[in-house]
Enzyme design. Structure first.
Site, PDB file in Angstrom:
ATOM      1  N   SER A 194       0.819  -1.207   0.000  1.00  0.00           N
ATOM      2  CA  SER A 194       0.000   0.000   0.000  1.00  0.00           C
ATOM      3  C   SER A 194       0.857   1.263   0.000  1.00  0.00           C
ATOM      4  O   SER A 194       1.852   1.356   0.726  1.00  0.00           O
ATOM      5  CB  SER A 194      -0.913  -0.010   1.226  1.00  0.00           C
ATOM      6  N   ASP A 311      -2.834   3.412   9.581  1.00  0.00           N
ATOM      7  CA  ASP A 311      -2.484   3.704   8.188  1.00  0.00           C
ATOM      8  C   ASP A 311      -1.496   4.852   8.045  1.00  0.00           C
ATOM      9  O   ASP A 311      -1.494   5.536   7.031  1.00  0.00           O
ATOM     10  CB  ASP A 311      -3.767   4.015   7.400  1.00  0.00           C
ATOM     11  N   CYS A 336     -12.471   9.159  26.509  1.00  0.00           N
ATOM     12  CA  CYS A 336     -11.764   9.315  27.782  1.00  0.00           C
ATOM     13  C   CYS A 336     -10.397   8.638  27.787  1.00  0.00           C
ATOM     14  O   CYS A 336      -9.748   8.579  28.841  1.00  0.00           O
ATOM     15  CB  CYS A 336     -12.620   8.753  28.914  1.00  0.00           C
ATOM     16  N   TYR A 365      -9.181   4.312   4.352  1.00  0.00           N
ATOM     17  CA  TYR A 365      -8.810   3.741   5.646  1.00  0.00           C
ATOM     18  C   TYR A 365      -9.034   4.726   6.790  1.00  0.00           C
ATOM     19  O   TYR A 365      -8.152   4.962   7.605  1.00  0.00           O
ATOM     20  CB  TYR A 365      -7.361   3.250   5.617  1.00  0.00           C
TER      21      TYR A 365
END
Length: 396
Positions: A194, A311, A336, A365
């Site tokens: 990727s 990513d 939180c 993504y």
């Protein structure tokens, strides 16, 4: 990456003002946080990659943004589709994608996954080992296969060849065994990773596949007719990349050495959708900490900014009220959890509660890996510029 008024032309100012008006209208209608998906950008990206790889059949990989508006837009463009799960099969089916425009490329599947795709009409699958090959003995009259090779790429965002793919020697063994079992092997596939920044990764992989294709022919096995060169085509997150046409020039050149009878396909995902969406989130509250203003936003790491974790997310972002003096600031998410921080080193103008921050290049993504942690709602995806194209296709 922050654009200042000094570096912004008059045309860009007008464009930004128009975009700001649109964002205010959409937030007033849908509330914040919001993900605005621009189908015109989906079309632009698809056409740019198709022009850069004119002899390659593009199969959009649904994984980075499996949204019906993306699928329908690309179907109108004549695209094909790369599926990996039953949910993705169901999505394209619901949008009306003909099954013969799809392939199922997950290298590891349950028999129920195979049958689900076959019931839809998708009959091309991927394997990378003998165990997976044997799953198709029961389906050899319906299915045909691509054998996935591994080409490691440590520089990619995700080195997909670490988890999937086989060596050329193993691929030849799979192809030989498939012939013995009467299972049809359609061709080869690979994925160099990727966000691959070096086109030579594709060149080397294509050349290796060409040698294996010739080896199969020399052995008297059925000729391979398809080469799937995967995805990974990079998008420009920070303004430093060369245009996609230049990036693909070496790929186009090496493909001229392939047999004319070989069909070449690809599986672009990120390149098509990353620039097509912007995120809009709003300030819930703020505090002064260690000389910085902390702005607590209604979206964060557990939501649309999950790409910061999964990513390598580095999204260009700025306040929608972007003019004025800037100060050291932190953007924190709403949950939180202390790790829920979007950006720790960002210069922003003074913001008030309710003011919005816009983040770009967020189509890939982001929403797909978002959660409902702490019961904060995920950003709603709103598609724009979709109906206009539908009317144009209908000749209206």
């Amino acid at each position: 990456m922050i654009r200042s008024i000094e570096n912004t032309s008059a045309v860009q100012l007008d464009t930004r003002a128009s975009e700001t008006d649109m964002i205010h209208r959409l937030v007033a209608q849908h509330d914040s946080p919001l993900m605005i998906l621009d189908c015109d950008v989906v079309r632009r990206q698809y056409r740019a990659l198709q022009a850069a790889l004119p002899n390659v059949v593009l199969h959009f990989a649904l994984k980075p943004m499996p949204h019906p508006a993306v699928v329908s837009t690309l179907l109108q463009e004549g695209a094909y589709f790369d599926l990996a799960t039953n949910g993705e099969v169901d999505l394209v089916k619901s949008v009306g994608v003909p099954a013969d425009r799809t392939i199922q490329t997950h290298p590891i599947k349950r028999d129920s996954d195979i049958r689900h795709a076959l019931d839809y009409g998708c009959n091309t699958f991927v394997v990378d080992n003998l165990n997976e090959l044997e799953k198709f003995i029961a389906h050899k009259d319906q299915a045909e296969l691509l054998v996935r090779l591994s080409f490691r790429n440590a520089d990619a965002y995700a080195d997909l060849s670490k988890k999937f793919g086989c060596s050329s020697e193993q691929a030849f063994e799979i192809i030989s065994r498939a012939f013995e079992l009467g299972i049809r092997i359609r061709g080869l596939s690979f994925h160099v990773g990727s966000q691959t920044m070096d086109p030579q990764k594709y060149v080397s992989a294509i050349a290796s596949c060409a040698k294996l294709i010739q080896q199969v022919a020399d052995a008297g096995l059925p000729a391979l007719s398809t080469l799937d060169i995967g995805g990974g085509f990079p998008v420009d997150y920070d303004g430093s990349l060369q245009p996609i046409d230049e990036f693909c020039a070496p790929i186009r050149e090496v493909m001229t050495t392939l047999p004319d009878t070989l069909k070449v396909i690809a599986e672009p995902g990120r390149f098509i959708v990353a620039p097509a969406a912007i995120n809009v989130c709003s300030v819930m509250g703020q505090a002064q900490r260690d000389g910085k203003t902390w702005y607590y936003m209604d979206d964060g790491i557990y939501g649309s900014f999950s790409g910061n974790v999964f990513d390598h997310g580095n999204y260009p972002m700025d306040a929608i009220k972007w003019h004025g003096e800037r100060y050291p600031s932190v953007l924190a998410g709403p949950t939180c959890d202390s790790i829920d921080v979007i950006a720790e080193e960002i210069m922003l103008p003074k913001l008030n509660n309710g003011d919005m921050v816009v983040s770009r290049m967020m189509g890939a993504y982001s929403t797909v890996t978002a959660t409902d942690f702490n019961f904060f709602k995920r950003a709603e995806v709103v598609a724009i510029n979709q109906v206009i194209e539908q009317l144009a296709v209908a000749g209206l």
